[in-house]
Design a protein around this motif. Structure first.
Motif, mmCIF file in Angstrom:
data_model
loop_
_atom_site.group_PDB
_atom_site.id
_atom_site.type_symbol
_atom_site.label_atom_id
_atom_site.label_comp_id
_atom_site.label_asym_id
_atom_site.label_seq_id
_atom_site.Cartn_x
_atom_site.Cartn_y
_atom_site.Cartn_z
ATOM 1 N N GLY A 266 2.260 8.847 -10.302
ATOM 2 C CA GLY A 266 2.695 7.467 -10.439
ATOM 3 C C GLY A 266 2.194 6.772 -11.678
ATOM 4 O O GLY A 266 2.654 5.671 -12.007
ATOM 5 N N ARG A 267 1.251 7.385 -12.403
ATOM 6 C CA ARG A 267 0.635 6.664 -13.531
ATOM 7 C C ARG A 267 1.558 6.566 -14.718
ATOM 8 O O ARG A 267 1.486 5.609 -15.486
ATOM 9 N N ASP B 167 15.222 13.666 -2.025
ATOM 10 C CA ASP B 167 16.287 12.687 -1.844
ATOM 11 C C ASP B 167 15.716 11.369 -2.360
ATOM 12 O O ASP B 167 14.931 10.711 -1.667
ATOM 13 N N ASN B 168 16.076 11.004 -3.566
ATOM 14 C CA ASN B 168 15.499 9.804 -4.181
ATOM 15 C C ASN B 168 15.903 8.536 -3.449
ATOM 16 O O ASN B 168 15.140 7.564 -3.433
ATOM 17 N N ALA B 169 17.067 8.536 -2.851
ATOM 18 C CA ALA B 169 17.489 7.354 -2.098
ATOM 19 C C ALA B 169 16.587 7.106 -0.902
ATOM 20 O O ALA B 169 16.409 5.966 -0.472
ATOM 21 N N LYS B 170 16.019 8.196 -0.373
ATOM 22 C CA LYS B 170 15.131 8.087 0.791
ATOM 23 C C LYS B 170 13.661 8.145 0.392
ATOM 24 O O LYS B 170 12.790 8.087 1.262
ATOM 25 N N ASN B 171 13.405 8.309 -0.917
ATOM 26 C CA ASN B 171 12.013 8.388 -1.383
ATOM 27 C C ASN B 171 11.269 9.513 -0.665
ATOM 28 O O ASN B 171 10.109 9.346 -0.252
ATOM 29 N N THR B 172 11.938 10.637 -0.503
ATOM 30 C CA THR B 172 11.440 11.733 0.318
ATOM 31 C C THR B 172 11.566 13.064 -0.427
ATOM 32 O O THR B 172 12.555 13.288 -1.132
ATOM 33 N N GLN C 266 0.843 -1.184 0.000
ATOM 34 C CA GLN C 266 0.000 0.000 0.000
ATOM 35 C C GLN C 266 0.885 1.243 0.000
ATOM 36 O O GLN C 266 1.786 1.380 0.812
ATOM 37 N N VAL C 267 0.585 2.151 -0.916
ATOM 38 C CA VAL C 267 1.372 3.368 -1.014
ATOM 39 C C VAL C 267 0.941 4.362 0.057
ATOM 40 O O VAL C 267 -0.256 4.584 0.261
ATOM 41 N N ARG D 100 6.079 2.085 -2.728
ATOM 42 C CA ARG D 100 6.644 2.075 -4.069
ATOM 43 C C ARG D 100 7.645 3.217 -4.152
ATOM 44 O O ARG D 100 7.610 4.140 -3.341
ATOM 45 N N THR D 101 8.470 3.178 -5.168
ATOM 46 C CA THR D 101 9.439 4.244 -5.341
ATOM 47 C C THR D 101 8.916 5.296 -6.307
ATOM 48 O O THR D 101 8.231 4.972 -7.285
#
Length: 131
Positions: A102-103, A75-80, A1-2, A27-28
């Motif tokens: 996300g689509r 920060d893509n590594a942290k998905n933040t 769940q996102v 998800r990323t």
């Protein structure tokens, strides 16, 4: 769940600063735009800032009302994704929402400012600026 979970809101005096964070899970979003929107009491939700996956320069987009005061980063590594808010004004008082697309990929510049372009939303964090 996102899930998108915002944090960092609070009460601050006019002229002060706050830094909002939005951590995504499930998800990323490292290759998708992310953004911030806000909704003040009695008003519709409005665009604040957005950032493409690779960030910086033309890969960011700001509402005129916050240009020069707010900075979006990620920060893509942290998905933040973050929103640094400086020189806050009483009219910045609102619930701030994080959003992620996300689509499909977004290849345009700047990143989107329309709410319809985003698929996932956080629950919001309250920012109150006192005079």
């Amino acid at each position: 769940q996102v899930q998108l979970v915002e944090s960092g809101g609070g009460l601050v005096q006019a002229g002060g600063s706050l830094r909002l964070s939005c951590a995504a899970s499930g998800r990323t979003f490292s290759t998708y735009p992310m953004g911030w929107f806000r909704q003040a009491p009695g008003k519709e939700r409005e665009f604040v800032a957005a950032i493409n996956w690779n960030g910086g320069g033309t890969n960011t987009n700001y509402a005129d009302s916050v240009k020069g005061r707010f900075t979006i980063s990620r920060d893509n590594a942290k998905n933040t994704v973050y929103l640094q808010m400086n020189s806050l004004k009483t009219e910045d008082t609102a619930v701030y929402y994080c959003a992620a697309r996300g689509r499909s990929q977004w290849y345009g510049l700047p990143p989107p400012g329309g709410q319809e372009e985003y698929d996932y939303w956080g629950q919001g964090t309250q920012v109150t600026v006192s005079s």
